[in-house]
Design an enzyme around this catalytic site. Sequence first.
Site: not given
Length: 212
Positions: A16, A91, A125, A158, A169
Amino acid sequence: MTNHAYIILGPPGSGKGTQAQEISKLLNLSHISTGDIFRSIVGQDSPFGQEVAQILKSGQLVSDDITNQLVANRLAEPDAVNGFVLDGYPRNINQAKYLNTLRPELTAIYFKLSDEAVVQRLSGRRTCPTCNRIYHIKYSPPKVEGVCDDDGSHLIQRTDDTEGIIRTRLQTYHQQTELILEFYQHLGKLIELDGTPPIPEVTAKLRVTLGI
Ligand code: AMP
Ligand code: ZN
């Protein structure tokens, strides 16, 4: 007002953020990421920042009241009036309905990705704390390991990109966010793309789909 208003949907790690950055560059639109906004609030040393930090660390969502207000303020800024690429919002159904009252004209782009692929993507990531550019240690590494190509900053992982929090999540995504796909489908505003191929391939497909 033009209808260059895009929202980007998909599980965490579906690309995204990266695709939102691509579209915003190509169409010269502001890229608005609620996750980036919350992380910058966390960076401010304030009681509110500490509160938001706890929520982000848990993998849960910040309250709708806070999030909706923040988005309303951000969309009212001059650079967003003619269009934007919204990433990470809405969301849940509440937020989707609220956004509909603010900007009913929009295109929703959904990147579909399996849970296994999500875990693989997120654990590799890395992000730049300065420009928010997103990398992956295997799939889209920087030219120099651990360093942002654009500004030389030291890349970070992160705090919510760790195994246990990734699971939470994903659960939040399946329980709350997935429902809004139907909401946009009913409105005839949903474009669905497979987020599994390498990022440049997905970007190419997206460009063809949007005619940009
Ligand atoms: P993201 O960078 O989009 O993965 O967002 C990181 C975190 O910020 C999420 O796990 C939530 O805790 C919070 N967040 C981002 N966008 C929203 C939103 N629209 N509503 C509630 N919380 C959000
Ligand atoms: Zn950078």
